[in-house]
Design a protein around this motif. Sequence first.
Motif, PDB file in Angstrom:
ATOM      1  N   VAL A   5      52.583  64.365  33.702  1.00  0.00           N
ATOM      2  CA  VAL A   5      53.749  63.982  32.911  1.00  0.00           C
ATOM      3  C   VAL A   5      55.032  64.378  33.639  1.00  0.00           C
ATOM      4  CG1 VAL A   5      55.004  64.379  30.756  1.00  0.00           C
ATOM      5  CG2 VAL A   5      52.523  64.062  30.705  1.00  0.00           C
ATOM      6  N   ASP A   6      55.033  65.554  34.264  1.00  0.00           N
ATOM      7  CA  ASP A   6      56.204  65.991  35.037  1.00  0.00           C
ATOM      8  C   ASP A   6      56.592  64.951  36.078  1.00  0.00           C
ATOM      9  OD1 ASP A   6      56.697  68.380  33.772  1.00  0.00           O
ATOM     10  OD2 ASP A   6      55.515  69.584  35.166  1.00  0.00           O
ATOM     11  N   LYS A   7      55.598  64.468  36.798  1.00  0.00           N
ATOM     12  CA  LYS A   7      55.857  63.511  37.872  1.00  0.00           C
ATOM     13  C   LYS A   7      56.481  62.232  37.330  1.00  0.00           C
ATOM     14  CE  LYS A   7      52.609  60.950  39.576  1.00  0.00           C
ATOM     15  NZ  LYS A   7      51.409  60.424  40.283  1.00  0.00           N
ATOM     16  N   HIS A   8      55.902  61.708  36.259  1.00  0.00           N
ATOM     17  CA  HIS A   8      56.406  60.453  35.719  1.00  0.00           C
ATOM     18  C   HIS A   8      57.702  60.625  34.950  1.00  0.00           C
ATOM     19  CE1 HIS A   8      53.122  57.912  37.000  1.00  0.00           C
ATOM     20  NE2 HIS A   8      52.286  58.875  36.652  1.00  0.00           N
ATOM     21  N   TRP A   9      57.894  61.794  34.369  1.00  0.00           N
ATOM     22  CA  TRP A   9      59.140  62.056  33.643  1.00  0.00           C
ATOM     23  C   TRP A   9      60.335  61.903  34.579  1.00  0.00           C
ATOM     24  CZ3 TRP A   9      59.809  62.854  28.470  1.00  0.00           C
ATOM     25  CH2 TRP A   9      61.080  63.267  28.056  1.00  0.00           C
ATOM     26  N   LYS A  10      60.217  62.442  35.766  1.00  0.00           N
ATOM     27  CA  LYS A  10      61.314  62.375  36.734  1.00  0.00           C
ATOM     28  C   LYS A  10      61.600  60.933  37.143  1.00  0.00           C
ATOM     29  CE  LYS A  10      60.190  66.960  38.543  1.00  0.00           C
ATOM     30  NZ  LYS A  10      59.583  67.718  39.676  1.00  0.00           N
ATOM     31  N   GLU A  11      60.579  60.107  37.148  1.00  0.00           N
ATOM     32  CA  GLU A  11      60.759  58.707  37.547  1.00  0.00           C
ATOM     33  C   GLU A  11      61.432  57.889  36.441  1.00  0.00           C
ATOM     34  OE1 GLU A  11      56.775  57.577  38.373  1.00  0.00           O
ATOM     35  OE2 GLU A  11      56.765  58.383  40.402  1.00  0.00           O
ATOM     36  N   TYR A  12      61.072  58.174  35.202  1.00  0.00           N
ATOM     37  CA  TYR A  12      61.509  57.313  34.101  1.00  0.00           C
ATOM     38  C   TYR A  12      62.777  57.789  33.393  1.00  0.00           C
ATOM     39  CZ  TYR A  12      57.083  54.867  34.623  1.00  0.00           C
ATOM     40  OH  TYR A  12      56.054  54.135  35.114  1.00  0.00           O
ATOM     41  N   ASP A  13      63.051  59.081  33.399  1.00  0.00           N
ATOM     42  CA  ASP A  13      64.264  59.567  32.744  1.00  0.00           C
ATOM     43  C   ASP A  13      65.445  59.334  33.685  1.00  0.00           C
ATOM     44  OD1 ASP A  13      66.111  60.771  31.116  1.00  0.00           O
ATOM     45  OD2 ASP A  13      65.477  62.820  31.572  1.00  0.00           O
ATOM     46  N   GLN A  14      65.857  58.092  33.783  1.00  0.00           N
ATOM     47  CA  GLN A  14      66.857  57.712  34.765  1.00  0.00           C
ATOM     48  C   GLN A  14      68.230  58.337  34.500  1.00  0.00           C
ATOM     49  OE1 GLN A  14      66.522  55.524  37.624  1.00  0.00           O
ATOM     50  NE2 GLN A  14      64.386  56.095  37.243  1.00  0.00           N
ATOM     51  N   ASN A  15      68.606  58.479  33.222  1.00  0.00           N
ATOM     52  CA  ASN A  15      69.931  59.040  32.925  1.00  0.00           C
ATOM     53  C   ASN A  15      69.906  60.546  32.722  1.00  0.00           C
ATOM     54  OD1 ASN A  15      68.738  59.334  30.443  1.00  0.00           O
ATOM     55  ND2 ASN A  15      70.094  57.902  29.360  1.00  0.00           N
ATOM     56  N   GLU A  35      64.650  52.030  28.638  1.00  0.00           N
ATOM     57  CA  GLU A  35      64.721  52.745  29.911  1.00  0.00           C
ATOM     58  C   GLU A  35      63.389  52.633  30.660  1.00  0.00           C
ATOM     59  OE1 GLU A  35      66.565  57.061  31.255  1.00  0.00           O
ATOM     60  OE2 GLU A  35      65.552  56.902  29.309  1.00  0.00           O
ATOM     61  N   TYR A  36      62.306  52.835  29.942  1.00  0.00           N
ATOM     62  CA  TYR A  36      60.976  52.732  30.553  1.00  0.00           C
ATOM     63  C   TYR A  36      60.705  51.302  31.009  1.00  0.00           C
ATOM     64  CZ  TYR A  36      55.946  52.464  31.119  1.00  0.00           C
ATOM     65  OH  TYR A  36      54.695  52.230  31.633  1.00  0.00           O
ATOM     66  N   LYS A  37      60.986  50.330  30.146  1.00  0.00           N
ATOM     67  CA  LYS A  37      60.708  48.927  30.473  1.00  0.00           C
ATOM     68  C   LYS A  37      61.506  48.470  31.691  1.00  0.00           C
ATOM     69  CE  LYS A  37      62.558  45.661  28.018  1.00  0.00           C
ATOM     70  NZ  LYS A  37      62.878  44.705  26.917  1.00  0.00           N
ATOM     71  N   ASN A  38      62.792  48.793  31.710  1.00  0.00           N
ATOM     72  CA  ASN A  38      63.622  48.352  32.829  1.00  0.00           C
ATOM     73  C   ASN A  38      63.216  49.016  34.137  1.00  0.00           C
ATOM     74  OD1 ASN A  38      65.067  46.712  31.130  1.00  0.00           O
ATOM     75  ND2 ASN A  38      66.784  48.138  30.872  1.00  0.00           N
ATOM     76  N   THR A  39      62.829  50.296  34.054  1.00  0.00           N
ATOM     77  CA  THR A  39      62.417  51.010  35.265  1.00  0.00           C
ATOM     78  C   THR A  39      61.102  50.477  35.805  1.00  0.00           C
ATOM     79  OG1 THR A  39      63.515  53.012  34.475  1.00  0.00           O
ATOM     80  CG2 THR A  39      61.906  53.274  36.237  1.00  0.00           C
ATOM     81  N   GLU A  98      56.919  65.329  24.166  1.00  0.00           N
ATOM     82  CA  GLU A  98      55.621  65.260  23.495  1.00  0.00           C
ATOM     83  C   GLU A  98      55.200  63.816  23.255  1.00  0.00           C
ATOM     84  OE1 GLU A  98      52.259  67.157  21.439  1.00  0.00           O
ATOM     85  OE2 GLU A  98      53.701  67.751  22.989  1.00  0.00           O
ATOM     86  N   GLU A  99      56.143  62.992  22.840  1.00  0.00           N
ATOM     87  CA  GLU A  99      55.827  61.581  22.585  1.00  0.00           C
ATOM     88  C   GLU A  99      55.493  60.847  23.881  1.00  0.00           C
ATOM     89  OE1 GLU A  99      58.537  60.823  18.565  1.00  0.00           O
ATOM     90  OE2 GLU A  99      59.457  60.642  20.564  1.00  0.00           O
ATOM     91  N   PHE A 100      56.187  61.181  24.957  1.00  0.00           N
ATOM     92  CA  PHE A 100      55.894  60.535  26.235  1.00  0.00           C
ATOM     93  C   PHE A 100      54.527  60.968  26.756  1.00  0.00           C
ATOM     94  CE2 PHE A 100      56.593  59.885  30.894  1.00  0.00           C
ATOM     95  CZ  PHE A 100      56.789  58.516  30.842  1.00  0.00           C
TER      96      PHE A 100
END
Length: 315
Positions: free
Chosen positions: A107-117, A126-130, A174-176
Amino acid sequence: MQLLLLGTLALFVGVTVAVPAQEKRVHLKPDLSDHVHDDAHGYQYDHEAFLGKEEAKTFDQLSPEESKERLGKIVDRIDTDKDGFISHAELHHWIKHRQRRYIEENVDKHWKEYDQNKDGKIGWIEYKNTTYGYYMDAEFDDVDDKASYKAMLTRDERRFKSADRDGDGVATREEFTAFLHPEEFDHMRDIVIQETIEDIDKNGDGKIDLREYIGDMFAPENGENEPDWVTTEKKHFSEFRDINKDGFLDASEVSHWILPGEVDHADNEARHLIHETDKDNDDRLSISEIMDKMDFIKVSTITDFGTLVEDHDEL
């Protein structure tokens, strides 16, 4: 079932990142290893259960002296009450920790990729556009398998909405985690079952027949003979999986198959490791018993070498 590992399906350009393979397929409730648990054919299952799947690969490269040193440090971490022994409870807790550690790191790895702002949350937009933004304007016309990408987008949105418990369109940490690892959350059970049926049910009748069940695991090539394990799986389908004996697995039966809540793999593995290593039968492991079973233990999920290297300040 095979514990869900997140990989990559395709690499996009620009701000677009890889679509995690996990979104395409949900597997069974967490396995401690991808290997068969059969001591007659080696201890790789125990190896990965004790160390963690990735860390187990690194530990095998150590010399005997390095292995003993590292194993001693691991044992000290598992022995939380510092009485010089490892109890079943301590071993169970450690193995569960290893399972959870993989999820957290993933989750850490993907969080950094998807939390663009960088606001500490991930919105659906945000997730869909990324993930899909590079192709969205052209309705996926730039990819060969347009239908598959559209289906993945639909599935992602359905899963995201299920994980987003307050329905605000924004995922907390938690939801992610529930979005990426739905098999770990009770409220995501229906999504896990639905996605599993969709992936295996080739004729679209909403059920899984024997041919689809076997075809998901084994596709013979060039006259290849059917291995023994396929025969065993066919027997499992008819005798255990197909509870009502109608020749199909419906949603309820798939639930029993992939989400058997009463099975605690970490507990079973802890009991197995103690049974194989406890020479004086006192239901706990001493450092000498562990070292005597070095070849067995170092190929089990206990020996988390990679984490020990990262967490050296804790030792």
